[in-house]
Design a protein around this motif. Structure first.
Motif, PDB file in Angstrom:
ATOM      1  N   VAL A   1      16.022 -29.622 -58.737  1.00 45.93           N
ATOM      2  CA  VAL A   1      16.587 -30.117 -57.758  1.00 45.93           C
ATOM      3  C   VAL A   1      15.700 -31.155 -57.084  1.00 45.93           C
ATOM      4  N   THR A   2      15.956 -32.658 -57.017  1.00 45.11           N
ATOM      5  CA  THR A   2      15.190 -33.543 -56.375  1.00 45.11           C
ATOM      6  C   THR A   2      15.725 -34.302 -55.330  1.00 45.11           C
ATOM      7  N   PHE A   3      15.134 -34.685 -54.157  1.00 45.07           N
ATOM      8  CA  PHE A   3      15.751 -35.619 -53.065  1.00 45.07           C
ATOM      9  C   PHE A   3      15.917 -36.880 -53.751  1.00 45.07           C
ATOM     10  N   HIS A   4      16.356 -37.917 -52.817  1.00 44.05           N
ATOM     11  CA  HIS A   4      16.870 -39.181 -53.529  1.00 44.05           C
ATOM     12  C   HIS A   4      15.598 -39.966 -53.401  1.00 44.05           C
ATOM     13  N   ASP A   5      14.434 -39.676 -52.873  1.00 43.84           N
ATOM     14  CA  ASP A   5      13.333 -40.397 -53.159  1.00 43.84           C
ATOM     15  C   ASP A   5      12.171 -40.005 -54.323  1.00 43.84           C
TER      16      ASP A   5
ATOM     17  N   GLY B   1      18.414 -37.211 -48.755  1.00 43.50           N
ATOM     18  CA  GLY B   1      19.158 -35.615 -49.242  1.00 43.50           C
ATOM     19  C   GLY B   1      18.701 -35.470 -50.690  1.00 43.50           C
ATOM     20  N   THR B   2      19.716 -34.333 -50.987  1.00 40.57           N
ATOM     21  CA  THR B   2      19.594 -33.936 -52.251  1.00 40.57           C
ATOM     22  C   THR B   2      20.923 -34.254 -52.876  1.00 40.57           C
ATOM     23  N   GLY B   3      21.953 -34.659 -51.952  1.00 36.73           N
ATOM     24  CA  GLY B   3      23.285 -34.520 -52.419  1.00 36.73           C
ATOM     25  C   GLY B   3      23.988 -35.701 -53.195  1.00 36.73           C
ATOM     26  N   PRO B   4      25.244 -35.748 -53.352  1.00 34.32           N
ATOM     27  CA  PRO B   4      25.896 -36.490 -54.420  1.00 34.32           C
ATOM     28  C   PRO B   4      25.917 -37.840 -54.151  1.00 34.32           C
ATOM     29  N   TYR B   5      25.650 -38.388 -52.987  1.00 36.60           N
ATOM     30  CA  TYR B   5      25.459 -39.870 -52.688  1.00 36.60           C
ATOM     31  C   TYR B   5      24.149 -39.860 -52.014  1.00 36.60           C
ATOM     32  N   ALA B   6      23.328 -41.039 -51.996  1.00 36.19           N
ATOM     33  CA  ALA B   6      22.437 -41.712 -51.428  1.00 36.19           C
ATOM     34  C   ALA B   6      22.630 -42.679 -50.382  1.00 36.19           C
ATOM     35  N   PHE B   7      22.053 -42.443 -49.222  1.00 35.76           N
ATOM     36  CA  PHE B   7      22.090 -43.655 -48.234  1.00 35.76           C
ATOM     37  C   PHE B   7      21.370 -45.119 -48.804  1.00 35.76           C
ATOM     38  N   VAL B   8      22.128 -46.119 -48.631  1.00 35.82           N
ATOM     39  CA  VAL B   8      21.783 -47.513 -48.912  1.00 35.82           C
ATOM     40  C   VAL B   8      21.157 -48.244 -47.590  1.00 35.82           C
ATOM     41  N   ALA B   9      22.285 -48.336 -47.044  1.00 35.39           N
ATOM     42  CA  ALA B   9      22.122 -49.408 -45.755  1.00 35.39           C
ATOM     43  C   ALA B   9      23.260 -49.050 -44.803  1.00 35.39           C
ATOM     44  N   TRP B  10      22.676 -49.518 -43.450  1.00 36.82           N
ATOM     45  CA  TRP B  10      23.745 -49.225 -42.263  1.00 36.82           C
ATOM     46  C   TRP B  10      23.833 -50.895 -41.533  1.00 36.82           C
TER      47      TRP B  10
END
Length: 510
Positions: free
Chosen positions: A96-100, A185-194
């Motif tokens: 498992v990997t984080f989004h980075d 995170g390691t989840g199904p979706y990665a944060f892009v922008a707010w």
């Protein structure tokens, strides 16, 4: 000239409308209308629907709660776990990997839980029985609890795992500033922008360890739409693919039209619930409280939800594992019994105050039902509407006799966390200052009992103590009603969760 300008403007408006409509129905993009904008996306502090919309989808948990069977837990970042007394050992998933791109291991689990307990906000109450977290090796973590508890794994199904490296990089303030507006995170979706005031953008994590359905959404736009009527119009018109908290009338109408279907499910506990102050006259009198419980017009509340609600029989809903709800006596309006209880109290013609958090129509309606119901037995209820903090402070400082809120618990299996927050001494939502030593003892004992049948007996005793005190009026337990477009599939309602969307389960039918 004027006609040319108007024609150009009309063309631009038409093009914009067509683009917006098409954009919402782009099979690769999902547009979600949320009822508010997060104040934080820090998983250690997230505590409302529109914050969980982000954290639940960007981060993973050690275990997951099985929506189809509340008594079961499913492997997630942990593939195995076992309990030996006060020690729990979790074996972590490989690869498992984080989004980075950094790897997930036991150090991340320790950093997550240590930080959460230090901050002590959000969902920290679910795991406040943790004494220590030890890294055994990169793929094994041992968690010691202060006392034996069978519920630790269940409660970890709500705790999002963050990266140890992110905590270390921002250790000066426990990372509160960074995590409040960034996510890894390691989840199904990665944060892009707010985009402040408008939306949060997420993208699908194609390296996620879990499984997506066929035709998942590659891009999610979490739009902030505060007005319920605008959420309803946007959903119906195709601007949004799904919307949170669509007003019930609109939800039923939209769900019954061509191109839509209705999703219904269990809601969190009871909503609204009326807490009666056990320290302030006249509600410090048990017979007087009993009179209010018996006089309340429950049918009016059920009708306000257009029949999609039932009257709670206590604090624990029927879907909850081990709940005594189905076997408990019904709570009904009984004016004769109410008048008899009032006579026994010796408080005829009493006056009381009720504080109501502003901005919640259901709360206001429940207060007016209490007011009219109490009037039938000669009791006057004065309603004071105020912002949430002021309203709950009024009852906690004995300036009000009642407070209206929902009864909620984010644990899918551990009812003691609910009792701790609402009915034990020091609980934040214990606005009526409920106290019973028998309940304190039961709540302490329940997590130590391994036999589910024995726990059910103790849970029944705990529920009966609360019901018999007449400290709460459970006005209604409504269903959650969500209209879903036929072009979208996969939406489910989590009965032990604030209402939001699990984006990784949604898919396009086009």
């Amino acid at each position: 000239m004027l006609s040319k300008v108007m024609g150009t403007a009309l063309t631009l408006l038409t093009s914009t409308f067509i683009a917006a409509s098409a954009f919402a129905q782009d099979p690769a993009t999902f547009v979600y209308a949320d009822a508010g904008e997060p104040s934080t996306i820090d998983p250690a502090k997230a505590n409302v629907n529109w914050e969980f919309t982000v954290t639940r989808n960007v981060y993973d948990r050690l275990v997951d709660f099985d929506l189809d069977d509340p008594s079961k837990l499913l492997p997630a970042l942990a593939t195995q776990w076992k309990q030996e007394g006060t020690a729990w050992t979790f074996t972590l998933r490989e690869g498992v990997t984080f989004h980075d791109g950094s790897p997930f291991d036991a150090n991340d689990v320790k950093a997550t839980l240590d930080r959460l307990l230090k901050i002590g906000q959000g969902q920290a109450y679910l795991v406040d029985d943790i004494a220590s977290v030890t890294v055994v090796d990169p793929k094994t973590v041992r968690i010691e609890t202060k006392a034996p508890t069978v519920f630790l794994a269940s409660n970890l199904s709500r705790i999002e795992m963050i990266a140890d490296e992110d905590v270390a990089k921002h250790k000066d303030d426990l990372g509160e500033a960074w995590f409040s507006e960034n996510a890894n995170g390691t989840g199904p979706y990665a944060f892009v922008a707010w985009t402040r005031g408008t939306q949060i953008e997420l993208k699908r994590n194609d390296k996620w360890w879990g499984k997506f359905p066929a035709k998942p959404f590659d891009r999610v736009l979490d739009r902030f739409v505060a007005d319920g009527a605008n959420r309803a119009r946007g959903l119906e018109g195709g601007e949004f693919d799904l919307a949170n908290f669509v007003p019930l009338d609109e939800a039923l109408r939209i769900g019954g039209t061509s191109g839509f279907h209705m999703i219904e499910g269990n809601n969190l506990w009871a909503w609204p619930a009326i807490y009666l102050n056990m320290d302030l006259a006249p509600t410090n009198n048990k017979d007087f409280r009993n009179a209010l419980v018996k006089a309340f017009d429950y049918s009016a509340m059920v009708q306000s939800f257009q029949g999609r609600a039932e009257v709670g029989r206590g604090p624990i809903p029927a879907w909850f594992p081990g709940s005594p709800e189905k076997g408990a006596p019904e709570i009904k309006t009984d004016l004769d019994a109410a008048k008899a209880a009032l006579a026994a109290s010796g408080l005829a013609n009493a006056t009381m105050k009720c504080s109501v958090p502003a901005g919640f129509p259901e709360f206001r309606f429940a207060a007016t039902v209490l007011q009219s119901s109490a009037a039938q037995i000669g009791v006057t209820v004065e309603i004071e509407e105020a912002p949430f903090v002021e309203a709950i402070t009024a009852i906690k400082t004995d300036k009000s006799n009642c407070f209206i809120l929902g009864n909620a618990n984010l644990s899918p299996q551990d009812a003691t966390k609910f009792f701790s927050a609402h009915y034990l001494k020091g609980g934040f939502y214990n606005s009526g200052k409920f106290f019973d030593q028998r309940l304190q003892d039961l709540v302490a004992k329940l997590p130590t009992v391994e036999d589910p049948a024995e726990r059910a007996v103790l849970l029944k005793q705990a529920a009966e103590i609360v019901v018999d005190a007449h400290a709460i009026i459970w006005t209604a337990r409504p269903k959650t009603v969500v209209p879903e477009p036929d072009r979208i599939g996969g939406y489910r309602i989590d009965p032990a969760e604030y209402i939001n969307a699990r984006f990784w389960e949604l898919y396009s039918k086009e």
